[in-house]
Design an enzyme around this catalytic site. Structure first.
Site: not given
Ligand code: DHB
Ligand code: FE
Length: 279
Positions: A12, A59, A193, A240
């Site tokens: 997302h 978030h 990530h 996540e």
């Molecule tokens: C980013 C933020 C998110 O919540 C995520 O799930 C993936 C990437 C970002 O800030 O790049």
């Molecule tokens: Fe996220």
């Protein structure tokens, strides 16, 4: 009765929403990302779900460190796109399904999953970006959406196993609803990530691929994986991915993988995506 016809898993990444909103979807960086969702958009247009139960995390948009529900379900009529610092996304207001949402809350709580019930909530990129990826840029979202928010932001998040069991309970709850409704469950977030600290930008294709394989064919084993392994292998925000187990728990033990997409990079992350149907 209501029934779950399939599951969608997807990252997302907020930059994906920004790319769409700012007319950059056709640019060389973004084109391959959106191309990975073309088959999925056709699939969901054919399925025509009445309701999407959308598992995501907030978030720090609707909640903050002042209030941290582990599992929250949205019972409101509507949910506005949140202002995450650049104004609200120019996407339709999300229409809920209060009757089904309250039924789900009742069933889940009586099934010993202590859901927080949220009657007013703005929804951030965690929820709106998956809708954009699957439905494009319509004037109205084509179905009702019930937000199911999971805390994966502040330690301790729920275990993968707890998420998987919640998905199973969610299915029982959906199937106890008398009206004939077609429901699709989305699990969002991931894949590998890390957005901050010395390991920012971490991508682990091997872990992501193994996760996708196991989520499809051995979700019980994936549900047993502890938090530490996600954080070590997939980065701090890779946690996540436990939310995908809620979607998976809501499907049959055996599923058909209709579509898989994996792409690096989008923003600082690996984008992963699955379409699953009950076998
Ligand atoms: C980013 C933020 C998110 O919540 C995520 O799930 C993936 C990437 C970002 O800030 O790049
Ligand atoms: Fe996220």
């Amino acid at each position: 009765m209501a029934r779950i016809i399939g599951g969608v898993a997807t990252s997302h990444v907020p930059a994906i929403g920004a790319a769409l909103d700012n007319g950059k979807a056709g640019e060389p960086y973004w084109q391959p990302v959106f191309a990975g969702y073309e088959a999925s958009k056709r699939w969901i247009a054919e399925q025509k779900p009445d309701v999407v139960i959308l598992v995501y995390n907030d978030h720090a948009s609707a909640f903050s460190l002042e209030l941290i529900p582990t599992f929250a379900i949205g019972g409101a009529d509507t949910f506005a796109p949140a202002d995450e610092g650049w104004g609200r996304r120019p996407v339709p207001v999300v229409k809920g399904h209060p009757e089904l949402a309250w039924h789900l809350a009742e069933r889940l709580i009586l099934d010993e999953f202590d859901m927080t019930i949220v009657n007013r909530m703005d929804v951030d990129h965690g929820l709106t970006v998956p809708l954009s990826l699957m439905f494009g840029q319509p004037a109205e979202w084509p179905c009702k959406v019930i937000p199911l928010a999971v805390n994966v932001v502040q330690y301790p998040p729920p275990t993968g196993n707890r998420c998987f069991r919640l998905g199973q309970a969610l299915r029982r709850a959906v199937e106890a609803y008398p009206e004939d409704l077609k429901v699709v469950v989305f699990g969002t977030g991931g894949m590998s990530h890390q957005l901050q600290g010395p390991r920012a930008g971490l991508i682990n294709r091997e872990f992501d691929t193994a996760f996708l394989d196991r989520l499809v064919s051995d979700p019980e084993a994936q549900a047993a994986v502890p938090h530490l392994e996600y954080v070590r292998e997939a980065g701090s925000e890779g946690i996540e991915l436990v939310m995908w187990l809620i979607m998976r728990g809501a499907l049959d033990a055996k599923v058909v993988e209709r579509h898989r997409f994996y792409h690096v990079p989008a923003s600082n992350t690996a984008v992963g995506h699955l379409i699953l149907e009950n076998a």
